[in-house]
Scaffold this motif. Sequence first.
Motif, PDB file in Angstrom:
ATOM      1  N   PHE A 198       0.855  -1.182   0.000  1.00 56.49           N
ATOM      2  CA  PHE A 198       0.000   0.000   0.000  1.00 56.49           C
ATOM      3  C   PHE A 198       0.888   1.227   0.000  1.00 56.49           C
ATOM      4  CE2 PHE A 198       0.469  -1.452   4.332  1.00 56.49           C
ATOM      5  CZ  PHE A 198       0.683  -0.320   5.088  1.00 56.49           C
ATOM      6  N   ARG A 199       0.308   2.337  -0.359  1.00 57.22           N
ATOM      7  CA  ARG A 199       1.062   3.581  -0.506  1.00 57.22           C
ATOM      8  C   ARG A 199       1.491   4.136   0.851  1.00 57.22           C
ATOM      9  NH1 ARG A 199       0.104   6.039  -5.654  1.00 57.22           N
ATOM     10  NH2 ARG A 199      -1.481   4.883  -6.793  1.00 57.22           N
ATOM     11  N   LEU A 200       2.662   4.749   0.839  1.00 55.80           N
ATOM     12  CA  LEU A 200       3.130   5.406   2.057  1.00 55.80           C
ATOM     13  C   LEU A 200       2.204   6.546   2.455  1.00 55.80           C
ATOM     14  CD1 LEU A 200       7.000   5.458   1.544  1.00 55.80           C
ATOM     15  CD2 LEU A 200       5.666   3.985   3.058  1.00 55.80           C
ATOM     16  N   ALA A 201       1.560   7.170   1.473  1.00 59.31           N
ATOM     17  CA  ALA A 201       0.603   8.238   1.783  1.00 59.31           C
ATOM     18  C   ALA A 201      -0.571   7.681   2.581  1.00 59.31           C
ATOM     19  CB  ALA A 201       0.117   8.895   0.499  1.00 59.31           C
ATOM     20  N   THR A 202      -0.977   6.454   2.284  1.00 62.57           N
ATOM     21  CA  THR A 202      -2.057   5.807   3.036  1.00 62.57           C
ATOM     22  C   THR A 202      -1.597   5.520   4.456  1.00 62.57           C
ATOM     23  OG1 THR A 202      -2.934   4.809   1.019  1.00 62.57           O
ATOM     24  CG2 THR A 202      -3.641   3.841   3.105  1.00 62.57           C
ATOM     25  N   LEU A 203      -0.387   5.005   4.590  1.00 61.14           N
ATOM     26  CA  LEU A 203       0.175   4.740   5.918  1.00 61.14           C
ATOM     27  C   LEU A 203       0.275   6.034   6.723  1.00 61.14           C
ATOM     28  CD1 LEU A 203       1.489   2.817   7.955  1.00 61.14           C
ATOM     29  CD2 LEU A 203       3.657   3.184   6.758  1.00 61.14           C
ATOM     30  N   GLU A 204       0.722   7.091   6.072  1.00 67.38           N
ATOM     31  CA  GLU A 204       0.829   8.388   6.743  1.00 67.38           C
ATOM     32  C   GLU A 204      -0.542   8.882   7.209  1.00 67.38           C
ATOM     33  OE1 GLU A 204       2.524  12.895   5.901  1.00 67.38           O
ATOM     34  OE2 GLU A 204       2.480  11.441   4.269  1.00 67.38           O
ATOM     35  N   ALA A 205      -1.554   8.744   6.350  1.00 62.82           N
ATOM     36  CA  ALA A 205      -2.904   9.200   6.697  1.00 62.82           C
ATOM     37  C   ALA A 205      -3.468   8.393   7.874  1.00 62.82           C
ATOM     38  CB  ALA A 205      -3.819   9.091   5.487  1.00 62.82           C
ATOM     39  N   ILE A 206      -3.220   7.086   7.878  1.00 61.35           N
ATOM     40  CA  ILE A 206      -3.686   6.248   8.987  1.00 61.35           C
ATOM     41  C   ILE A 206      -3.000   6.676  10.281  1.00 61.35           C
ATOM     42  CG2 ILE A 206      -3.655   3.908   9.955  1.00 61.35           C
ATOM     43  CD1 ILE A 206      -3.956   2.875   7.043  1.00 61.35           C
ATOM     44  N   CYS A 207      -1.693   6.860  10.220  1.00 63.29           N
ATOM     45  CA  CYS A 207      -0.942   7.267  11.412  1.00 63.29           C
ATOM     46  C   CYS A 207      -1.407   8.628  11.936  1.00 63.29           C
ATOM     47  CB  CYS A 207       0.554   7.295  11.115  1.00 63.29           C
ATOM     48  SG  CYS A 207       1.280   5.660  10.931  1.00 63.29           S
TER      49      CYS A 207
ATOM     50  N   GLN B 110       2.417   5.602  15.309  1.00 64.57           N
ATOM     51  CA  GLN B 110       3.615   5.454  14.497  1.00 64.57           C
ATOM     52  C   GLN B 110       3.446   4.234  13.595  1.00 64.57           C
ATOM     53  OE1 GLN B 110       6.464   7.465  14.461  1.00 64.57           O
ATOM     54  NE2 GLN B 110       5.112   8.799  15.638  1.00 64.57           N
ATOM     55  N   PRO B 111       4.143   4.176  12.448  1.00 63.59           N
ATOM     56  CA  PRO B 111       4.044   3.003  11.576  1.00 63.59           C
ATOM     57  C   PRO B 111       4.340   1.695  12.313  1.00 63.59           C
ATOM     58  CG  PRO B 111       5.154   4.767  10.413  1.00 63.59           C
ATOM     59  CD  PRO B 111       4.969   5.229  11.834  1.00 63.59           C
TER      60      PRO B 111
END
Length: 74
Positions: A43-52, A58-59
């Motif tokens: 999945f995109r890092l932007a998605t991970l960032e938005a979830i965090c 933190q990731p």
Amino acid sequence: MSITIKLDVLLAMRKVKSKDLAAAIGITEQNLSLLKQGKVKGFRLATLEAICEYLDCQPGDLLEYHRETEARSE
């Protein structure tokens, strides 16, 4: 897979509904469900960032690495 996604645990701890998170980060509930189940290859890092950002985490709170053991031949 050697990476476990602990999103369902974090959602329960934060008392956040999946549909609320999906709406907030701009993905479908179905895609979020697949992510929670670990049925995605990436999945995109932007998605991970938005979830965090939404869950204030933190990731490393979401992802866990398990070293795969190799079968030993005797």
